[in-house]
Design a protein around this motif. Structure first.
Motif, mmCIF file in Angstrom:
data_model
loop_
_atom_site.group_PDB
_atom_site.id
_atom_site.type_symbol
_atom_site.label_atom_id
_atom_site.label_comp_id
_atom_site.label_asym_id
_atom_site.label_seq_id
_atom_site.Cartn_x
_atom_site.Cartn_y
_atom_site.Cartn_z
ATOM 1 N N ARG A 1 56.046 -20.450 47.517
ATOM 2 C CA ARG A 1 57.103 -19.952 46.643
ATOM 3 C C ARG A 1 57.185 -18.417 46.693
ATOM 4 O O ARG A 1 58.232 -17.849 46.473
ATOM 5 N N ASN A 2 56.087 -17.758 46.965
ATOM 6 C CA ASN A 2 56.056 -16.297 46.942
ATOM 7 C C ASN A 2 56.908 -15.661 48.027
ATOM 8 O O ASN A 2 57.416 -14.566 47.845
ATOM 9 N N ASN A 3 57.054 -16.320 49.140
ATOM 10 C CA ASN A 3 57.822 -15.715 50.219
ATOM 11 C C ASN A 3 59.068 -16.528 50.548
ATOM 12 O O ASN A 3 59.484 -16.602 51.687
ATOM 13 N N GLU B 1 64.292 -16.436 57.617
ATOM 14 C CA GLU B 1 63.852 -17.059 58.857
ATOM 15 C C GLU B 1 64.716 -18.266 59.191
ATOM 16 O O GLU B 1 65.101 -18.463 60.350
ATOM 17 N N VAL B 2 65.014 -19.072 58.186
ATOM 18 C CA VAL B 2 65.856 -20.247 58.400
ATOM 19 C C VAL B 2 67.242 -19.815 58.857
ATOM 20 O O VAL B 2 67.802 -20.369 59.808
ATOM 21 N N VAL C 1 70.579 -18.721 65.749
ATOM 22 C CA VAL C 1 70.180 -18.873 67.152
ATOM 23 C C VAL C 1 70.623 -20.239 67.679
ATOM 24 O O VAL C 1 71.182 -20.341 68.780
ATOM 25 N N LEU C 2 70.392 -21.282 66.886
ATOM 26 C CA LEU C 2 70.788 -22.622 67.323
ATOM 27 C C LEU C 2 72.300 -22.745 67.442
ATOM 28 O O LEU C 2 72.802 -23.382 68.377
ATOM 29 N N GLU C 3 73.041 -22.141 66.522
ATOM 30 C CA GLU C 3 74.499 -22.183 66.600
ATOM 31 C C GLU C 3 75.000 -21.459 67.842
ATOM 32 O O GLU C 3 75.944 -21.907 68.495
ATOM 33 N N GLN C 4 74.354 -20.338 68.197
ATOM 34 C CA GLN C 4 74.738 -19.605 69.398
ATOM 35 C C GLN C 4 74.457 -20.436 70.650
ATOM 36 O O GLN C 4 75.271 -20.472 71.575
ATOM 37 N N LYS C 5 73.303 -21.110 70.673
ATOM 38 C CA LYS C 5 72.979 -21.966 71.815
ATOM 39 C C LYS C 5 73.991 -23.091 71.939
ATOM 40 O O LYS C 5 74.425 -23.434 73.043
ATOM 41 N N GLY D 1 57.929 -26.731 58.050
ATOM 42 C CA GLY D 1 57.448 -25.413 58.435
ATOM 43 C C GLY D 1 58.407 -24.276 58.172
ATOM 44 O O GLY D 1 58.257 -23.195 58.728
ATOM 45 N N LEU D 2 59.399 -24.486 57.323
ATOM 46 C CA LEU D 2 60.359 -23.428 57.054
ATOM 47 C C LEU D 2 60.102 -22.729 55.733
ATOM 48 O O LEU D 2 60.763 -21.765 55.414
#
Length: 88
Positions: A45-47, A54-55, A61-65, A40-41
């Motif tokens: 190919r267009n975006n 987003e990744v 965010v995960l590293e901060q947590k 889901g990441l």
């Protein structure tokens, strides 16, 4: 991947995380990364630029947590040590 991991980091920049390196390798080595799409990441190919952003944001965010959790664990270890000293 090892070359990317061991590459020198420019002054003022942070080293790339393992997730960022894997993502970059998947994008360059594999024509179409079904792995990123399946988790889901990456929706198309267009975006892919949007998916990359987003990744990267999700990784930050995960590293901060993780950092907060590590700090909490450290504080709890110090408190436990203090309690043990009082008990003796």
């Amino acid at each position: 991947m090892e070359k990317m991991k061991d590459a020198p980091v420019l002054e003022g920049e942070e080293p790339k995380s393992a997730a960022e390196i894997v993502e970059e390798v998947l994008k360059t080595e594999v024509k179409e990364s079904t792995f990123l799409r399946n988790v889901g990441l990456q929706s198309s190919r267009n975006n892919s630029g949007k998916a990359t952003a987003e990744v990267a944001a999700h990784v930050r965010v995960l590293e901060q947590k993780l950092e907060r959790s590590e700090l909490q664990a450290e504080v709890m270890q110090e408190e436990l040590a203090a309690i043990k000293m009082k008990a003796e």
